[in-house]
Motif scaffolding. Structure first.
Motif, PDB file in Angstrom:
ATOM      1  N   PHE A 127       0.815  -1.215   0.000  1.00 58.71           N
ATOM      2  CA  PHE A 127       0.000   0.000   0.000  1.00 58.71           C
ATOM      3  C   PHE A 127       0.851   1.268   0.000  1.00 58.71           C
ATOM      4  O   PHE A 127       0.338   2.356  -0.229  1.00 58.71           O
ATOM      5  CB  PHE A 127      -0.954  -0.010   1.203  1.00 58.71           C
ATOM      6  CG  PHE A 127      -2.021  -1.059   1.087  1.00 58.71           C
ATOM      7  CD1 PHE A 127      -3.249  -0.767   0.507  1.00 58.71           C
ATOM      8  CD2 PHE A 127      -1.789  -2.359   1.531  1.00 58.71           C
ATOM      9  CE1 PHE A 127      -4.235  -1.741   0.386  1.00 58.71           C
ATOM     10  CE2 PHE A 127      -2.773  -3.336   1.414  1.00 58.71           C
ATOM     11  CZ  PHE A 127      -3.996  -3.031   0.836  1.00 58.71           C
ATOM     12  N   GLU A 128       2.158   1.104   0.235  1.00 60.64           N
ATOM     13  CA  GLU A 128       3.087   2.244   0.186  1.00 60.64           C
ATOM     14  C   GLU A 128       4.032   2.187  -1.013  1.00 60.64           C
ATOM     15  O   GLU A 128       4.970   2.982  -1.105  1.00 60.64           O
ATOM     16  CB  GLU A 128       3.908   2.304   1.483  1.00 60.64           C
ATOM     17  CG  GLU A 128       3.233   3.014   2.652  1.00 60.64           C
ATOM     18  CD  GLU A 128       1.978   2.308   3.150  1.00 60.64           C
ATOM     19  OE1 GLU A 128       0.996   2.998   3.462  1.00 60.64           O
ATOM     20  OE2 GLU A 128       1.998   1.066   3.223  1.00 60.64           O
ATOM     21  N   ASN A 129       3.805   1.251  -1.945  1.00 60.82           N
ATOM     22  CA  ASN A 129       4.801   1.093  -3.011  1.00 60.82           C
ATOM     23  C   ASN A 129       4.776   2.213  -4.055  1.00 60.82           C
ATOM     24  O   ASN A 129       5.606   2.224  -4.967  1.00 60.82           O
ATOM     25  CB  ASN A 129       4.704  -0.287  -3.679  1.00 60.82           C
ATOM     26  CG  ASN A 129       3.381  -0.557  -4.364  1.00 60.82           C
ATOM     27  OD1 ASN A 129       2.720   0.350  -4.856  1.00 60.82           O
ATOM     28  ND2 ASN A 129       3.011  -1.842  -4.426  1.00 60.82           N
ATOM     29  N   THR A 130       3.841   3.153  -3.898  1.00 54.70           N
ATOM     30  CA  THR A 130       3.868   4.347  -4.760  1.00 54.70           C
ATOM     31  C   THR A 130       4.280   5.588  -3.966  1.00 54.70           C
ATOM     32  O   THR A 130       4.234   6.701  -4.494  1.00 54.70           O
ATOM     33  CB  THR A 130       2.486   4.589  -5.395  1.00 54.70           C
ATOM     34  OG1 THR A 130       1.502   4.715  -4.362  1.00 54.70           O
ATOM     35  CG2 THR A 130       2.109   3.454  -6.333  1.00 54.70           C
ATOM     36  N   ASP A 131       4.693   5.410  -2.712  1.00 51.86           N
ATOM     37  CA  ASP A 131       5.150   6.530  -1.879  1.00 51.86           C
ATOM     38  C   ASP A 131       6.630   6.766  -2.178  1.00 51.86           C
ATOM     39  O   ASP A 131       7.517   6.241  -1.497  1.00 51.86           O
ATOM     40  CB  ASP A 131       4.926   6.202  -0.404  1.00 51.86           C
ATOM     41  CG  ASP A 131       5.189   7.390   0.512  1.00 51.86           C
ATOM     42  OD1 ASP A 131       5.891   8.337   0.083  1.00 51.86           O
ATOM     43  OD2 ASP A 131       4.715   7.371   1.665  1.00 51.86           O
ATOM     44  N   GLY A 150       1.996  -5.509  -4.572  1.00 50.20           N
ATOM     45  CA  GLY A 150       0.550  -5.638  -4.668  1.00 50.20           C
ATOM     46  C   GLY A 150      -0.097  -4.416  -5.278  1.00 50.20           C
ATOM     47  O   GLY A 150       0.226  -3.284  -4.923  1.00 50.20           O
ATOM     48  N   MET A 151      -0.988  -4.639  -6.236  1.00 56.12           N
ATOM     49  CA  MET A 151      -1.808  -3.614  -6.903  1.00 56.12           C
ATOM     50  C   MET A 151      -1.028  -2.754  -7.893  1.00 56.12           C
ATOM     51  O   MET A 151      -1.625  -2.013  -8.686  1.00 56.12           O
ATOM     52  CB  MET A 151      -2.487  -2.687  -5.880  1.00 56.12           C
ATOM     53  CG  MET A 151      -3.350  -3.401  -4.867  1.00 56.12           C
ATOM     54  SD  MET A 151      -3.882  -2.316  -3.518  1.00 56.12           S
ATOM     55  CE  MET A 151      -2.327  -2.056  -2.645  1.00 56.12           C
ATOM     56  N   ALA A 152       0.294  -2.791  -7.875  1.00 55.63           N
ATOM     57  CA  ALA A 152       1.101  -1.864  -8.681  1.00 55.63           C
ATOM     58  C   ALA A 152       1.133  -2.274 -10.148  1.00 55.63           C
ATOM     59  O   ALA A 152       1.316  -3.445 -10.485  1.00 55.63           O
ATOM     60  CB  ALA A 152       2.517  -1.781  -8.142  1.00 55.63           C
ATOM     61  N   SER A 153       0.988  -1.287 -11.021  1.00 56.00           N
ATOM     62  CA  SER A 153       1.152  -1.505 -12.455  1.00 56.00           C
ATOM     63  C   SER A 153       2.639  -1.543 -12.784  1.00 56.00           C
ATOM     64  O   SER A 153       3.496  -1.168 -11.965  1.00 56.00           O
ATOM     65  CB  SER A 153       0.482  -0.377 -13.239  1.00 56.00           C
ATOM     66  OG  SER A 153       1.180   0.848 -13.012  1.00 56.00           O
ATOM     67  N   VAL A 154       2.957  -1.959 -13.995  1.00 50.69           N
ATOM     68  CA  VAL A 154       4.347  -1.962 -14.430  1.00 50.69           C
ATOM     69  C   VAL A 154       4.914  -0.547 -14.380  1.00 50.69           C
ATOM     70  O   VAL A 154       6.051  -0.324 -13.937  1.00 50.69           O
ATOM     71  CB  VAL A 154       4.485  -2.553 -15.852  1.00 50.69           C
ATOM     72  CG1 VAL A 154       5.885  -2.316 -16.411  1.00 50.69           C
ATOM     73  CG2 VAL A 154       4.173  -4.049 -15.835  1.00 50.69           C
ATOM     74  N   GLY A 155       4.122   0.437 -14.812  1.00 50.60           N
ATOM     75  CA  GLY A 155       4.584   1.818 -14.793  1.00 50.60           C
ATOM     76  C   GLY A 155       4.860   2.315 -13.388  1.00 50.60           C
ATOM     77  O   GLY A 155       5.866   2.998 -13.141  1.00 50.60           O
ATOM     78  N   GLU A 156       3.982   1.964 -12.444  1.00 52.03           N
ATOM     79  CA  GLU A 156       4.200   2.375 -11.055  1.00 52.03           C
ATOM     80  C   GLU A 156       5.439   1.704 -10.475  1.00 52.03           C
ATOM     81  O   GLU A 156       6.239   2.355  -9.775  1.00 52.03           O
ATOM     82  CB  GLU A 156       2.964   2.036 -10.228  1.00 52.03           C
ATOM     83  CG  GLU A 156       1.767   2.925 -10.536  1.00 52.03           C
ATOM     84  CD  GLU A 156       0.482   2.441  -9.897  1.00 52.03           C
ATOM     85  OE1 GLU A 156      -0.394   3.290  -9.657  1.00 52.03           O
ATOM     86  OE2 GLU A 156       0.345   1.218  -9.651  1.00 52.03           O
ATOM     87  N   LEU A 157       5.617   0.427 -10.778  1.00 48.55           N
ATOM     88  CA  LEU A 157       6.811  -0.263 -10.280  1.00 48.55           C
ATOM     89  C   LEU A 157       8.083   0.321 -10.872  1.00 48.55           C
ATOM     90  O   LEU A 157       9.099   0.432 -10.183  1.00 48.55           O
ATOM     91  CB  LEU A 157       6.720  -1.752 -10.591  1.00 48.55           C
ATOM     92  CG  LEU A 157       5.750  -2.572  -9.749  1.00 48.55           C
ATOM     93  CD1 LEU A 157       5.752  -4.029 -10.198  1.00 48.55           C
ATOM     94  CD2 LEU A 157       6.096  -2.470  -8.273  1.00 48.55           C
ATOM     95  N   LYS A 176       6.311 -10.453  -5.461  1.00 39.06           N
ATOM     96  CA  LYS A 176       4.978 -10.603  -6.059  1.00 39.06           C
ATOM     97  C   LYS A 176       3.977 -10.714  -4.923  1.00 39.06           C
ATOM     98  O   LYS A 176       4.179 -11.464  -3.964  1.00 39.06           O
ATOM     99  CB  LYS A 176       4.937 -11.857  -6.942  1.00 39.06           C
ATOM    100  CG  LYS A 176       3.583 -12.133  -7.544  1.00 39.06           C
ATOM    101  CD  LYS A 176       3.211 -11.102  -8.580  1.00 39.06           C
ATOM    102  CE  LYS A 176       1.813 -11.348  -9.131  1.00 39.06           C
ATOM    103  NZ  LYS A 176       0.734 -10.962  -8.200  1.00 39.06           N
ATOM    104  N   CYS A 177       2.909  -9.961  -5.020  1.00 42.10           N
ATOM    105  CA  CYS A 177       1.970  -9.901  -3.908  1.00 42.10           C
ATOM    106  C   CYS A 177       0.562  -9.659  -4.429  1.00 42.10           C
ATOM    107  O   CYS A 177       0.377  -8.904  -5.389  1.00 42.10           O
ATOM    108  CB  CYS A 177       2.377  -8.777  -2.944  1.00 42.10           C
ATOM    109  SG  CYS A 177       1.279  -8.579  -1.522  1.00 42.10           S
ATOM    110  N   THR A 178      -0.399 -10.294  -3.817  1.00 37.09           N
ATOM    111  CA  THR A 178      -1.805 -10.032  -4.079  1.00 37.09           C
ATOM    112  C   THR A 178      -2.400  -9.457  -2.806  1.00 37.09           C
ATOM    113  O   THR A 178      -2.452 -10.132  -1.769  1.00 37.09           O
ATOM    114  CB  THR A 178      -2.546 -11.316  -4.476  1.00 37.09           C
ATOM    115  OG1 THR A 178      -1.927 -11.878  -5.644  1.00 37.09           O
ATOM    116  CG2 THR A 178      -4.012 -11.028  -4.781  1.00 37.09           C
ATOM    117  N   SER A 179      -2.847  -8.216  -2.871  1.00 38.42           N
ATOM    118  CA  SER A 179      -3.271  -7.497  -1.661  1.00 38.42           C
ATOM    119  C   SER A 179      -4.747  -7.734  -1.335  1.00 38.42           C
ATOM    120  O   SER A 179      -5.557  -6.810  -1.275  1.00 38.42           O
ATOM    121  CB  SER A 179      -2.980  -6.002  -1.823  1.00 38.42           C
ATOM    122  OG  SER A 179      -1.595  -5.787  -1.917  1.00 38.42           O
TER     123      SER A 179
END
Length: 345
Positions: A127-131, A150-157, A176-179
């Motif tokens: 939930f913080e991987n875009t922070d 989890g939840m992140a698109s390729v662009g966000e990653l 790899k995570c499923t939130s």
């Protein structure tokens, strides 16, 4: 300790399963170590660093299917938090027991605090991987960094990975995570692991919220080098994350089976391995099945493909039928070219 040359690093995630008891938290550390976990992970936050004490829409979980349906976020996080004053004794006990203690910081104040404890590495939650600011601060410590995806698109990653590397992270692991809590095997998509590894050129593991250990073990075949699972003493004890957490015997099996899976992956190989060479004798081969005299011809009635494997290969059966024996032979003699008149040898 992380990479294809090592068994998967097994991380026991305590989360809020201490149920606000330091004695239980220490017991969790000891149980994780006894089960064979390589690392212990905490979460470092307060309710105030996570959210507002507010009942407005969005601050209460409305999903009826959620484990935490109806919970107000502030009170949920206050119940689940690990008091900061517990971190030092928990880190110390984990180290005494040979585990690597580390934590997930949820804001920069948590990073500053964890640095005083010399956290071996850091984890960024899904939930913080875009922070990006938080990722940059953690990466600036120079410690290894694990990011759940989890939840992140390729662009966000791509943005997160670039930020981490630009800020000084040299050792990066994506998980790899499923939130969803719990997650299901159907939406785990662990085939993403090798693609993610190739795309971002780093180690990739699994943060597994499914029930049981099957998905984690299967992920090793796809190259997962870190496995993180929530852990509790007993699901029946309750707790915010207990429903999808492993119990000690399950965690122990996870350690054993993921290492077994890692050993089984091996390399591309055909033909008998060293261990199989003794088994070659139990292949079929051509044997004389009746007592015969020199000059008699081989027929389907006196030569057969049977076990063991010390005679000519079965593929030569049609070739030897009708050929004359050069010497007397007894039943049970393995057929060889030297027994045949006019043999190729």
């Amino acid at each position: 300790m992380v990479g294809p040359d090592h068994p998967p690093l097994i991380v026991a995630e305590m989360s809020g399963n201490h149920n606000q008891s330091l004695d239980r938290a220490l017991a969790l550390v000891e149980a994780a170590a006894k089960a064979g976990a390589h690392a212990l992970k905490l979460q470092t936050y307060t309710a105030d660093t996570m959210t507002l004490d507010c009942d407005e829409p969005g601050f209460v979980i409305e999903d009826a299917n959620s484990l935490w349906a109806g919970a107000q976020l502030y009170r949920l996080y206050d119940e689940a938090r690990t008091p900061w004053e517990w971190h030092a004794p928990l880190f110390a006990r984990a180290r005494e027991l040979g585990m690597i203690p580390f934590s997930t910081p949820f804001d920069t104040t948590a990073v500053e605090f964890l640095e005083t404890l010399n956290s071996a590495c850091y984890k960024i939650a899904s939930f913080e991987n875009t922070d990006i600011a938080l990722i940059r601060r953690v990466a600036a410590t120079g410690k290894p960094l694990i990011i759940s995806t989890g939840m992140a698109s390729v662009g966000e990653l791509a943005k997160s990975v670039s930020a981490a590397r630009e800020a000084g992270c040299d050792n990066l692991v994506l998980l790899k995570c499923t939130s969803t809590y719990p997650a299901t095997a159907d939406n785990s998509n662990i085939s993403t692991i090798p693609h993610m590894r190739q795309l971002f050129e780093c180690q990739v593991g699994l943060s597994d919220h499914t029930m049981g250990t099957g998905v984690s073990v299967a992920s090793v075949a796809f190259g997962a080098t870190v496995i993180e699972k929530h852990f509790t003493l007993a699901r029946s004890d309750g707790g915010v994350d207990s429903a999808f957490s492993l119990e000690p015997d399950e965690l122990h099996r996870l350690v054993i089976e993921t290492e077994r899976a890692w050993r089984a992956v091996g390399r591309v190989h055909y033909g008998a391995t060293m261990a199989e060479r003794q088994s070659l004798q139990f292949r079929r081969s051509l044997y004389i099945t009746k007592d015969l005299r020199a000059g008699e011809r081989l027929t389907r009635e006196n030569v057969r493909a049977i076990r063991p494997g010390f005679g000519l290969a079965p593929e030569h059966l049609e070739e030897v039928l009708g050929v004359v024996l050069a010497t007397d032979v007894v039943r049970g003699t393995p057929l060889s070219w030297t027994l045949l008149r006019g043999s190729p040898t």
